[in-house]
Design a protein around this motif. Structure first.
Motif, short mmCIF file in Angstrom:
data_model
loop_
_atom_site.label_atom_id
_atom_site.label_comp_id
_atom_site.label_asym_id
_atom_site.label_seq_id
_atom_site.Cartn_x
_atom_site.Cartn_y
_atom_site.Cartn_z
N THR A 197 0.86 -1.19 0.00
CA THR A 197 0.00 0.00 0.00
C THR A 197 0.89 1.24 0.00
OG1 THR A 197 -1.73 -1.17 1.23
CG2 THR A 197 -1.83 1.24 1.18
N VAL A 198 0.76 2.04 -1.05
CA VAL A 198 1.59 3.23 -1.22
C VAL A 198 0.82 4.45 -0.70
CG1 VAL A 198 2.87 4.63 -2.88
CG2 VAL A 198 2.62 2.16 -3.27
N THR A 199 1.47 5.22 0.18
CA THR A 199 0.81 6.40 0.75
C THR A 199 1.79 7.57 0.78
OG1 THR A 199 1.42 5.76 3.00
CG2 THR A 199 -0.74 5.06 2.20
N ALA A 200 1.22 8.76 0.86
CA ALA A 200 2.02 9.96 1.12
C ALA A 200 2.11 10.10 2.64
CB ALA A 200 1.36 11.19 0.50
N ASP A 201 3.31 9.97 3.17
CA ASP A 201 3.53 9.90 4.62
C ASP A 201 4.05 11.25 5.14
OD1 ASP A 201 4.34 9.33 7.21
OD2 ASP A 201 5.20 7.39 6.69
N ARG A 202 3.18 11.99 5.80
CA ARG A 202 3.56 13.33 6.30
C ARG A 202 4.65 13.24 7.36
NH1 ARG A 202 2.52 18.80 4.82
NH2 ARG A 202 4.02 19.81 6.18
N ALA A 203 4.58 12.25 8.23
CA ALA A 203 5.59 12.13 9.28
C ALA A 203 6.97 11.85 8.67
CB ALA A 203 5.20 11.02 10.26
N PHE A 204 7.01 11.02 7.64
CA PHE A 204 8.28 10.73 6.97
C PHE A 204 8.81 12.00 6.28
CE2 PHE A 204 10.18 9.02 2.84
CZ PHE A 204 11.45 8.88 3.38
N TYR A 205 7.91 12.74 5.65
CA TYR A 205 8.29 13.98 4.97
C TYR A 205 8.90 14.97 5.97
CZ TYR A 205 7.72 18.40 2.41
OH TYR A 205 7.94 19.62 1.80
N ASP A 206 8.28 15.07 7.15
CA ASP A 206 8.80 16.00 8.16
C ASP A 206 10.19 15.56 8.63
OD1 ASP A 206 6.51 17.51 7.98
OD2 ASP A 206 5.54 16.57 9.72
N ARG A 207 10.43 14.25 8.73
CA ARG A 207 11.76 13.79 9.14
C ARG A 207 12.80 14.12 8.07
NH1 ARG A 207 8.89 9.17 10.50
NH2 ARG A 207 9.95 7.94 8.87
N ALA A 234 11.03 11.45 -0.81
CA ALA A 234 10.88 12.49 0.21
C ALA A 234 9.65 12.29 1.08
CB ALA A 234 10.82 13.86 -0.46
N TRP A 235 8.64 11.57 0.58
CA TRP A 235 7.42 11.41 1.38
C TRP A 235 6.67 10.11 1.10
CZ3 TRP A 235 3.83 10.95 -2.42
CH2 TRP A 235 3.99 11.68 -3.60
N THR A 236 7.24 9.21 0.34
CA THR A 236 6.53 7.99 -0.03
C THR A 236 6.84 6.85 0.94
OG1 THR A 236 6.64 8.60 -2.36
CG2 THR A 236 6.17 6.28 -1.84
N THR A 237 5.79 6.24 1.46
CA THR A 237 5.91 5.07 2.33
C THR A 237 5.12 3.92 1.71
OG1 THR A 237 6.27 6.30 4.39
CG2 THR A 237 5.32 4.09 4.59
N ILE A 238 5.77 2.77 1.68
CA ILE A 238 5.13 1.55 1.15
C ILE A 238 4.99 0.56 2.31
CG2 ILE A 238 5.31 -0.30 -0.55
CD1 ILE A 238 7.25 1.53 -2.12
N SER A 298 14.85 3.62 3.70
CA SER A 298 14.84 3.35 5.14
C SER A 298 13.59 2.55 5.50
CB SER A 298 14.90 4.65 5.94
OG SER A 298 13.78 5.48 5.64
N LEU A 299 13.58 2.02 6.73
CA LEU A 299 12.49 1.15 7.17
C LEU A 299 11.92 1.60 8.50
CD1 LEU A 299 14.14 -2.36 6.47
CD2 LEU A 299 12.64 -1.05 4.95
N ASP A 302 5.78 -4.26 7.86
CA ASP A 302 6.94 -3.36 7.73
C ASP A 302 6.62 -2.23 6.74
OD1 ASP A 302 8.53 -4.64 9.53
OD2 ASP A 302 9.68 -5.77 8.05
N ARG A 303 7.29 -1.08 6.97
CA ARG A 303 7.11 0.10 6.13
C ARG A 303 8.43 0.45 5.47
NH1 ARG A 303 5.31 0.90 10.89
NH2 ARG A 303 6.82 2.54 11.45
N VAL A 304 8.39 0.62 4.16
CA VAL A 304 9.57 0.98 3.38
C VAL A 304 9.43 2.45 2.97
CG1 VAL A 304 10.91 0.52 1.29
CG2 VAL A 304 9.86 -1.38 2.55
#
Length: 221
Positions: A92-102, A210-214, A184-185, A204-206
């Motif tokens: 499942t591919v999402t735009a991850d705001r928390a990852f983007y902020d990191r 800049a903001w993509t989490t799988i 990163s994971l 697990d999350r891959v």
């Protein structure tokens, strides 16, 4: 009275009273025939007890060489081999705001020119085949990713050939292919080593770009 072999009449039945010669053994007793169906004495064709016709084919029984039936131990069925239920992997591919902020906090590559998308609906992809490329489609380079992240709005931090998922009967691994911004994971800021497969587990999350989490999970097949 009986007559001995010498012709004397004798009251004794074993030896002659006159000459002592053996009189002889009485004729052996002949056992009466029995019905093969019920076992009752039967002297005729039809049994008087059950009516079985002795002229018919003999009833099945133990072989002549073994007059006594033997106890047969029933065969025990071998337990069926228990196999693990087959599963399928779902990405499942999402735009991850928390990852983007990191990424912004650590001033990662391209952080100054990549904006978080205003709208990015989650994409659910069933993994098929043994190798699934994560990247962006390129006809000129012959790249056709199983997880194509070049669909608008595209994450500019994702490389054309970013990472590779390898699916085996025993599990799933991810390998960074030497991408520009790394992989990163599970919310970690540490990038996995390039060109080295890392085992994944359901849930697990891959993180790529800049903001993509799988997010990868298993489901029953």
């Amino acid at each position: 009275m009986v007559t001995c072999p010498e012709g004397h009449r004798s009251a004794a039945l074993d030896y002659c009273d006159v000459c002592g010669a053996p009189v002889g053994e009485p004729p052996p007793t002949v056992a009466a025939p029995r019905c093969p169906a019920c076992g009752a004495p039967s002297g005729g064709r039809f049994c008087e007890e059950c009516g079985h016709d002795s002229a018919l084919s003999p009833l099945p029984g133990p072989p002549a060489s073994d007059p006594y039936p033997r106890e047969v131990t029933p065969a025990v069925a071998e337990p069926a081999t228990v196999r693990a239920s087959p599963v399928i992997w779902i990405a499942t591919v999402t735009a991850d705001r928390a990852f983007y902020d990191r990424v912004l906090a650590r001033e990662g590559p391209d952080a100054d020119r990549v904006e978080f998308p205003a709208y990015y609906p989650p994409r659910r992809i069933t993994l098929r085949g043994n190798e699934i490329l994560i990247g962006k489609r390129s006809v000129s380079q012959g790249l056709h990713p199983g997880i194509d992240l070049g669909i608008a709005p595209a994450d500019a931090g994702v490389s054309r050939a970013h990472a590779l998922l390898h699916l085996t009967p025993t599990g799933l691994t991810v390998t960074d292919l030497g991408s520009t911004n790394g992989t990163s994971l599970n919310d970690s800021d540490d990038l996995i080593p390039a060109e080295q497969p890392v085992a994944l587990h359901s849930g697990d999350r891959v993180h790529v770009g800049a903001w993509t989490t799988i997010t990868l999970i298993t489901e029953p097949a």
